[in-house]
Design a protein around this motif. Sequence first.
Motif, short mmCIF file in Angstrom:
data_model
loop_
_atom_site.label_atom_id
_atom_site.label_comp_id
_atom_site.label_asym_id
_atom_site.label_seq_id
_atom_site.Cartn_x
_atom_site.Cartn_y
_atom_site.Cartn_z
N SER A 213 0.84 -1.20 0.00
CA SER A 213 0.00 0.00 0.00
C SER A 213 0.87 1.25 0.00
O SER A 213 0.53 2.26 -0.63
N ALA A 214 2.03 1.18 0.67
CA ALA A 214 2.93 2.33 0.70
C ALA A 214 3.53 2.59 -0.67
O ALA A 214 3.66 3.75 -1.10
N ALA A 215 3.91 1.53 -1.38
CA ALA A 215 4.47 1.69 -2.72
C ALA A 215 3.44 2.28 -3.67
O ALA A 215 3.74 3.20 -4.45
N THR A 216 2.22 1.76 -3.60
CA THR A 216 1.16 2.25 -4.47
C THR A 216 0.86 3.72 -4.19
O THR A 216 0.67 4.52 -5.12
N GLU A 217 0.82 4.08 -2.92
CA GLU A 217 0.56 5.47 -2.55
C GLU A 217 1.64 6.41 -3.06
O GLU A 217 1.39 7.58 -3.32
N ASN A 218 2.85 5.88 -3.20
CA ASN A 218 3.97 6.68 -3.70
C ASN A 218 4.14 6.59 -5.22
O ASN A 218 5.14 7.04 -5.76
N GLY A 219 3.16 5.99 -5.87
CA GLY A 219 3.17 5.96 -7.32
C GLY A 219 4.14 4.98 -7.94
O GLY A 219 4.49 5.10 -9.13
N VAL A 220 4.60 3.99 -7.17
CA VAL A 220 5.53 2.99 -7.71
C VAL A 220 4.82 1.65 -7.71
O VAL A 220 4.49 1.10 -6.66
N LYS A 221 4.58 1.13 -8.92
CA LYS A 221 3.86 -0.13 -9.03
C LYS A 221 4.58 -1.06 -10.00
O LYS A 221 4.99 -0.65 -11.07
N VAL A 222 4.72 -2.30 -9.57
CA VAL A 222 5.40 -3.31 -10.38
C VAL A 222 4.39 -4.04 -11.25
O VAL A 222 3.28 -4.36 -10.80
N ASN A 223 4.75 -4.27 -12.50
CA ASN A 223 3.95 -5.11 -13.38
C ASN A 223 4.15 -6.55 -12.93
O ASN A 223 5.19 -7.16 -13.18
N VAL A 224 3.18 -7.09 -12.25
CA VAL A 224 3.32 -8.40 -11.59
C VAL A 224 3.66 -9.49 -12.58
O VAL A 224 4.58 -10.29 -12.35
N GLU A 225 2.94 -9.56 -13.69
CA GLU A 225 3.18 -10.65 -14.64
C GLU A 225 4.56 -10.57 -15.27
O GLU A 225 5.23 -11.60 -15.45
N LYS A 226 5.02 -9.37 -15.58
CA LYS A 226 6.37 -9.22 -16.14
C LYS A 226 7.43 -9.56 -15.11
O LYS A 226 8.43 -10.21 -15.42
N GLU A 227 7.20 -9.15 -13.87
CA GLU A 227 8.16 -9.44 -12.81
C GLU A 227 8.31 -10.95 -12.62
O GLU A 227 9.43 -11.46 -12.51
N ILE A 228 7.19 -11.64 -12.60
CA ILE A 228 7.22 -13.09 -12.41
C ILE A 228 7.90 -13.77 -13.59
O ILE A 228 8.76 -14.64 -13.42
N SER A 229 7.54 -13.34 -14.80
CA SER A 229 8.12 -13.94 -16.01
C SER A 229 9.62 -13.73 -16.07
O SER A 229 10.39 -14.67 -16.33
N ASP A 230 10.06 -12.50 -15.81
CA ASP A 230 11.50 -12.20 -15.84
C ASP A 230 12.25 -12.99 -14.77
O ASP A 230 13.36 -13.47 -14.99
N TRP A 231 11.64 -13.09 -13.61
CA TRP A 231 12.25 -13.82 -12.50
C TRP A 231 12.52 -15.27 -12.90
O TRP A 231 13.60 -15.81 -12.70
N ILE A 232 11.52 -15.90 -13.49
CA ILE A 232 11.65 -17.30 -13.88
C ILE A 232 12.73 -17.47 -14.94
O ILE A 232 13.58 -18.38 -14.85
#
Length: 657
Positions: A213-232
Amino acid sequence: MRKKNNANKILMFSICLLLMVSMLSGCNGTNNVNDTAAETSEPTDKPAADALSFTAGTYTGEAQGKEGVIKVEVTLGEHEISDIKIVSQETSGIGGAALEQIKKQILDGQTLAIDAVSGASLTSTAMMEAVETAVKQGGGDVVALKAGGVKKAGEGKTEKLEADVVVVGAGASGVSAAVTAADKGAKVIIIEKTATIGGASNLSWAGKFYNSSAATENGVKVNVEKEISDWIVNNHWRVDAAAIRQYVTKSGETYDWLTKKGYITSFLNFAGEQLHVLPAYETREVTLRKMLAESVEKNGGQVITETTAKKLITNEAGDVTGVSAEKLDGTTLEITAKSIVMATGGYAANAEMVKESFGFEGINGGLGQNVGEGLKMSWEAGAKVPDNFGGQMLHQTLARATKKLKTKYEPFEASYPLMLTYLPNFMNVGSSGARFRDEAATLTSVAAANTSAFNGAYHLVIVSKSQLNSLTAKGMSGVKSPSLPGMPPEFYAEFADQFTLENPWKNADQVFEAMVENGDGYKGNTIEELAKNAGMDAEIFKETYDKYQEATKTGVDTEFGKAADYLIPMGTEGPYYAIIAEINNLGSVGGLLVNTKFQVLNDKRVPINGLYAVGLESEGVLFNDTYVGNGVGIGYSFTSGRLGGEDAASSALKKVQ
């Protein structure tokens, strides 16, 4: 990541405060925590009367501990060790408590047959060496005083307890598991081998909680699907995709959970990464103890410290039904439960185990108590050794010279060799004398650590007279350093005001000479002589040096492609110096294979009934062969503990019904 941003004086005060709180609330059993009594040992045979014969007086002894010199004043009567005063000591909470514990055992038992304190073996050894030195000065017979070994007051006694959930280990993951299990309604017993609650989280800098919630409030949001794909992909698909998805999608909730529990982290936009800086160092253990008190103890459970798990209890069906442990006084503690959660922190302090599994022979920068008992107990109970077993959290570069130099020079000067290991402007070679990387890898902690570790127990940073002269005259700007060395804040906290690119390096030549004299680096008036003195292959090093010199002239590094801006000429005359650089291992990664309910799997990848694992020991599902995250270690510890504790409690309560 093990980083700190407090100024040194504040840091020292904080640690002292933390130690004081730890000793008051842990060792003395206050604050509603069921800690084991410190009065635990007596010699198997009292020293013979002639062994307790001294020249009365006060004598001084000192020895090198893990973080600094331990100095004691020992007062001897004619027939007794009357008093031990700790004149100077290390600042670690565990280390400080160990000194007091050993002091008490020596005075109570009038013996030097004392066991090392769990998690503080180096500190314990140094304390004993210092006392022994003083006793020898007073004419004492150290051999006689060390004879007979130690008999603990509780040896032969067995205490039995029952719970719904037992958690083994009270670091970030263990505390989180215990608290969430208790909040689910389970009776929880958590045991910890040291006197300190919090483990490595007391030393960590920041954790990663995706899309909090703190990250979102500060305007920083991760693209979840891309993060997971890149991680793998970045881990060559040798990971558990479901576990990665669970961490990335659920860790944000952990931020809010910790906040509600009073463990307040601060969001930091770290070049686009969502990091959350942990609370002030001096408040962490206090907050975690409060969390345990308000959940575990409030629900009828117990927090038992200074108690080491020894064996998992199993039934004929192979289900894990409890744990056998040893309390500080030697009492055997048998705890039966429906769910047992392993959170024992891995094995990074077990040098032999790390070398065998990973081939790494560098420095253990993590906790000394993490030697792998939890893994071995689980393997004996049928747990599978993961196919990717061996990964480590290699995260910092160290210069072997630093500790000794600090005894003679101010911290800034003593850190000259260390700072150069973090700059891309100097030639790096392995033990043979061959370059092994584009030295720009030093600008990224994980890249720097792993490229070095892959090439041996240490690497050498080569510094020429010409470069040293430039540093002396103009500081790091004299060698065109692109930025300040990317060291953790605690590395430069003592000289933060001097830590600039332009600050001249006075006495640099004397410091490097001292480094060589101390045996922590090498010198040669010629390239050939440096190779000989450093044990390198002279022919290989000469060829490497000539190619590098050519690259500095043309601006083209044909071997590794290093940028021309980092190719600083080395001159043509000696002396030349070689800094011994080593890699710091902050912890092991993995060792137990788990599913997304954090159940430990057997060789058939089927859950072992009753056995769970959280924290570093279960983290191997996220990484292929080594840790490459930034803040993931501590973020995953809290998240896996939170989720694993809930699952363990749910299962246990179903069995009760």
